[in-house]
Design a protein around this motif. Structure first.
Motif, PDB file in Angstrom:
ATOM      1  N   SER A 166       0.823  -1.216   0.000  1.00 35.97           N
ATOM      2  CA  SER A 166       0.000   0.000   0.000  1.00 35.97           C
ATOM      3  C   SER A 166       0.855   1.264   0.000  1.00 35.97           C
ATOM      4  CB  SER A 166      -0.929   0.020   1.215  1.00 35.97           C
ATOM      5  OG  SER A 166      -1.795  -1.082   1.178  1.00 35.97           O
ATOM      6  N   LEU A 167       2.141   1.112   0.329  1.00 36.18           N
ATOM      7  CA  LEU A 167       3.033   2.280   0.339  1.00 36.18           C
ATOM      8  C   LEU A 167       3.606   2.568  -1.042  1.00 36.18           C
ATOM      9  CD1 LEU A 167       4.581   1.163   3.657  1.00 36.18           C
ATOM     10  CD2 LEU A 167       3.625   3.453   3.330  1.00 36.18           C
ATOM     11  N   THR A 168       3.314   1.708  -2.007  1.00 34.90           N
ATOM     12  CA  THR A 168       3.960   1.840  -3.309  1.00 34.90           C
ATOM     13  C   THR A 168       3.117   2.618  -4.329  1.00 34.90           C
ATOM     14  OG1 THR A 168       3.100  -0.287  -4.093  1.00 34.90           O
ATOM     15  CG2 THR A 168       5.244  -0.328  -2.988  1.00 34.90           C
ATOM     16  N   THR A 169       1.895   2.974  -3.965  1.00 37.14           N
ATOM     17  CA  THR A 169       1.110   3.804  -4.882  1.00 37.14           C
ATOM     18  C   THR A 169       0.715   5.105  -4.187  1.00 37.14           C
ATOM     19  OG1 THR A 169      -0.895   2.628  -4.259  1.00 37.14           O
ATOM     20  CG2 THR A 169       0.173   1.902  -6.277  1.00 37.14           C
ATOM     21  N   PHE A 170       0.601   6.171  -4.962  1.00 42.98           N
ATOM     22  CA  PHE A 170       0.504   7.526  -4.428  1.00 42.98           C
ATOM     23  C   PHE A 170      -0.624   7.707  -3.418  1.00 42.98           C
ATOM     24  CE2 PHE A 170      -1.080  11.890  -4.642  1.00 42.98           C
ATOM     25  CZ  PHE A 170       0.050  12.562  -4.218  1.00 42.98           C
ATOM     26  N   MET A 171      -1.841   7.347  -3.826  1.00 43.39           N
ATOM     27  CA  MET A 171      -2.994   7.620  -2.967  1.00 43.39           C
ATOM     28  C   MET A 171      -2.966   6.785  -1.691  1.00 43.39           C
ATOM     29  SD  MET A 171      -4.731  10.071  -3.997  1.00 43.39           S
ATOM     30  CE  MET A 171      -6.278  10.012  -3.108  1.00 43.39           C
ATOM     31  N   SER A 172      -2.649   5.478  -1.844  1.00 37.25           N
ATOM     32  CA  SER A 172      -2.679   4.641  -0.640  1.00 37.25           C
ATOM     33  C   SER A 172      -1.480   4.944   0.262  1.00 37.25           C
ATOM     34  CB  SER A 172      -2.789   3.159  -0.985  1.00 37.25           C
ATOM     35  OG  SER A 172      -1.726   2.754  -1.775  1.00 37.25           O
ATOM     36  N   LYS A 173      -0.375   5.411  -0.343  1.00 37.04           N
ATOM     37  CA  LYS A 173       0.769   5.818   0.486  1.00 37.04           C
ATOM     38  C   LYS A 173       0.365   7.008   1.364  1.00 37.04           C
ATOM     39  CE  LYS A 173       5.326   7.912   0.328  1.00 37.04           C
ATOM     40  NZ  LYS A 173       6.363   8.520  -0.501  1.00 37.04           N
ATOM     41  N   ARG A 174      -0.326   7.961   0.751  1.00 39.20           N
ATOM     42  CA  ARG A 174      -0.759   9.146   1.498  1.00 39.20           C
ATOM     43  C   ARG A 174      -1.646   8.741   2.679  1.00 39.20           C
ATOM     44  NH1 ARG A 174      -3.081  14.227  -1.809  1.00 39.20           N
ATOM     45  NH2 ARG A 174      -5.052  13.254  -1.332  1.00 39.20           N
ATOM     46  N   ARG A 175      -2.511   7.797   2.387  1.00 29.93           N
ATOM     47  CA  ARG A 175      -3.415   7.278   3.411  1.00 29.93           C
ATOM     48  C   ARG A 175      -2.627   6.596   4.543  1.00 29.93           C
ATOM     49  NH1 ARG A 175      -7.924   3.201   1.086  1.00 29.93           N
ATOM     50  NH2 ARG A 175      -9.043   5.061   0.425  1.00 29.93           N
ATOM     51  N   CYS A 176      -1.646   5.772   4.145  1.00 27.09           N
ATOM     52  CA  CYS A 176      -0.832   5.053   5.147  1.00 27.09           C
ATOM     53  C   CYS A 176      -0.049   6.032   6.023  1.00 27.09           C
ATOM     54  CB  CYS A 176       0.150   4.105   4.462  1.00 27.09           C
ATOM     55  SG  CYS A 176      -0.632   2.651   3.780  1.00 27.09           S
ATOM     56  N   ARG A 194       0.855 -14.151  -3.987  1.00 22.73           N
ATOM     57  CA  ARG A 194       1.323 -14.882  -5.164  1.00 22.73           C
ATOM     58  C   ARG A 194       2.443 -14.109  -5.851  1.00 22.73           C
ATOM     59  NH1 ARG A 194      -2.118 -17.959  -8.704  1.00 22.73           N
ATOM     60  NH2 ARG A 194      -0.118 -18.999  -8.563  1.00 22.73           N
ATOM     61  N   ILE A 195       3.295 -14.848  -6.519  1.00 20.57           N
ATOM     62  CA  ILE A 195       4.334 -14.206  -7.332  1.00 20.57           C
ATOM     63  C   ILE A 195       3.643 -13.476  -8.492  1.00 20.57           C
ATOM     64  CG2 ILE A 195       6.273 -14.666  -8.922  1.00 20.57           C
ATOM     65  CD1 ILE A 195       7.118 -15.275  -6.089  1.00 20.57           C
ATOM     66  N   GLY A 196       4.063 -12.254  -8.742  1.00 16.98           N
ATOM     67  CA  GLY A 196       3.522 -11.524  -9.891  1.00 16.98           C
ATOM     68  C   GLY A 196       2.248 -10.769  -9.603  1.00 16.98           C
ATOM     69  N   ARG A 197       1.798 -10.784  -8.346  1.00 12.79           N
ATOM     70  CA  ARG A 197       0.565 -10.076  -8.007  1.00 12.79           C
ATOM     71  C   ARG A 197       0.831  -8.613  -7.659  1.00 12.79           C
ATOM     72  NH1 ARG A 197      -3.887 -10.611  -3.216  1.00 12.79           N
ATOM     73  NH2 ARG A 197      -2.326  -9.402  -2.088  1.00 12.79           N
ATOM     74  N   GLY A 198       2.125  -8.314  -7.438  1.00  7.88           N
ATOM     75  CA  GLY A 198       2.481  -6.934  -7.081  1.00  7.88           C
ATOM     76  C   GLY A 198       2.751  -6.742  -5.605  1.00  7.88           C
ATOM     77  N   ASP A 199       2.693  -7.844  -4.842  1.00  5.28           N
ATOM     78  CA  ASP A 199       2.979  -7.729  -3.409  1.00  5.28           C
ATOM     79  C   ASP A 199       4.455  -7.405  -3.202  1.00  5.28           C
ATOM     80  OD1 ASP A 199       0.342  -8.459  -2.820  1.00  5.28           O
ATOM     81  OD2 ASP A 199       0.844 -10.592  -2.939  1.00  5.28           O
ATOM     82  N   VAL A 200       4.766  -6.664  -2.145  1.00  3.55           N
ATOM     83  CA  VAL A 200       6.166  -6.331  -1.867  1.00  3.55           C
ATOM     84  C   VAL A 200       6.502  -6.676  -0.423  1.00  3.55           C
ATOM     85  CG1 VAL A 200       6.206  -4.481  -3.591  1.00  3.55           C
ATOM     86  CG2 VAL A 200       5.774  -3.902  -1.207  1.00  3.55           C
ATOM     87  N   THR A 201       7.783  -6.872  -0.173  1.00  3.51           N
ATOM     88  CA  THR A 201       8.238  -7.280   1.160  1.00  3.51           C
ATOM     89  C   THR A 201       8.335  -6.062   2.093  1.00  3.51           C
ATOM     90  OG1 THR A 201      10.456  -7.182   0.207  1.00  3.51           O
ATOM     91  CG2 THR A 201       9.476  -9.349   0.430  1.00  3.51           C
ATOM     92  N   VAL A 202       8.343  -6.342   3.388  1.00  4.66           N
ATOM     93  CA  VAL A 202       8.251  -5.231   4.352  1.00  4.66           C
ATOM     94  C   VAL A 202       9.472  -4.313   4.337  1.00  4.66           C
ATOM     95  CG1 VAL A 202       6.603  -6.363   5.906  1.00  4.66           C
ATOM     96  CG2 VAL A 202       9.058  -6.653   6.306  1.00  4.66           C
ATOM     97  N   ASP A 203      10.641  -4.826   3.933  1.00 10.32           N
ATOM     98  CA  ASP A 203      11.826  -3.949   3.880  1.00 10.32           C
ATOM     99  C   ASP A 203      11.579  -2.784   2.919  1.00 10.32           C
ATOM    100  OD1 ASP A 203      11.928  -6.269   2.036  1.00 10.32           O
ATOM    101  OD2 ASP A 203      13.606  -5.181   1.172  1.00 10.32           O
ATOM    102  N   ILE A 204      10.858  -3.067   1.827  1.00 11.96           N
ATOM    103  CA  ILE A 204      10.540  -2.005   0.869  1.00 11.96           C
ATOM    104  C   ILE A 204       9.598  -0.986   1.514  1.00 11.96           C
ATOM    105  CG2 ILE A 204       9.380  -1.531  -1.349  1.00 11.96           C
ATOM    106  CD1 ILE A 204      10.531  -4.245  -2.309  1.00 11.96           C
ATOM    107  N   GLY A 205       8.627  -1.495   2.261  1.00 13.10           N
ATOM    108  CA  GLY A 205       7.706  -0.602   2.973  1.00 13.10           C
ATOM    109  C   GLY A 205       8.445   0.287   3.964  1.00 13.10           C
ATOM    110  N   TYR A 206       9.340  -0.315   4.731  1.00 12.51           N
ATOM    111  CA  TYR A 206      10.107   0.473   5.710  1.00 12.51           C
ATOM    112  C   TYR A 206      10.938   1.541   5.005  1.00 12.51           C
ATOM    113  CZ  TYR A 206       8.994  -2.601   9.626  1.00 12.51           C
ATOM    114  OH  TYR A 206       8.344  -3.278  10.604  1.00 12.51           O
TER     115      TYR A 206
END
Ligand SMILES: [Fe+2]
Length: 239
Positions: A166-176, A194-206
């Motif tokens: 949710s931190l990787t897109t503009f609107m949801s990042k603002r919300r977070c 799933r692989i390829g769904r667009g999920d990212v690991t928490v290190d990227i979020g941090y």
């Protein structure tokens, strides 16, 4: 210590990983991101399955995966993502769905307006005394309910988790960021399905959160919270 509190990497148990190979790939990605601990949280729906069959399926899924685990993979803890239902207030076996070794329960809210009945139900769950609640991906409910309702939820005796993705897109990042600023976010999860769904690991979020100077100590804060949850510490030691 990087902990991922929300994931669906166990094979063939829910809408997450479809195979052992996919599970291994997800754990490879986790290891690459430096995640050292991951909580497996397959979906649990109390109206559709028993706790016994859920736990049995979770054990079976892990046993299929176990021979394929690598030393670099994160340490696995076992939990569930439990969808809220009014019947959970008096659900005897609820503690069995907590992260193993703790009384911390990952609760998913229904995708609807969080009305008074739901909010008082969550309050009653926190008052049971045998479970402590953290709410899954709190940012997501704002698609269905007002900020006022979400605030009412987060002012109960609960913690909050957000998804790294949710931190990787503009609107949801603002919300977070707004939710972090309010103090409603205590830990991160990948909610990796799933692989390829667009999920990212928490290190990227941090990385995204702490690149904002205002929140540059958030990773330490959340990691400390994470350690306390896994050590089954009480809620007031975290808030
Ligand atoms: Fe999930």
């Amino acid at each position: 210590m990087l902990i991922d509190f929300h994931s669906h990497f166990l094979p063939q148990i829910d809408d997450g990983s479809r195979s052992i190979e996919e599970s291994v790939k997800i754990l490879d990605i986790m290891a690459k991101g430096g995640i050292d601990t991951i909580v497996a949280t397959p979906h649990f729906y109390c109206t559709e399955q028993s706790v016994e069959s859920f736990l049995e399926n979770r054990t079976k899924a892990y046993e299929k995966l176990a021979p394929n685990l690598k030393p670099e993979h994160p340490e696995i803890h076992f939990g569930a993502e439990v969808l809220y239902d009014h019947s959970l207030v008096n659900y005897e076996k609820l503690p069995e769905l907590c992260i193993k070794g703790t009384n911390w329960l990952l609760l998913e809210m229904p995708y609807t307006d969080l009305d008074d009945k739901i909010l008082s139900g969550v309050a009653s769950i926190t008052e049971r005394g045998d479970v402590k609640v953290f709410i899954a991906h709190i940012e997501r409910y704002l698609n269905f309910t007002s900020m006022k309702r979400l605030e009412q939820l987060m002012r109960l005796e609960v913690l909050g988790q957000i998804n790294a993705r949710s931190l990787t897109t503009f609107m949801s990042k603002r919300r977070c960021m707004k939710l972090i600023e309010h103090g409603y976010v205590h830990v991160l999860g990948s909610d990796y399905h799933r692989i390829g769904r667009g999920d990212v690991t928490v290190d990227i979020g941090y990385g995204i959160i702490t690149s904002n100077k205002k929140f540059d100590d958030f990773a330490e804060y959340a990691e400390e919270n994470g350690r306390k949850i896994l050590a089954d510490e009480p809620l007031d030691s975290i808030i």
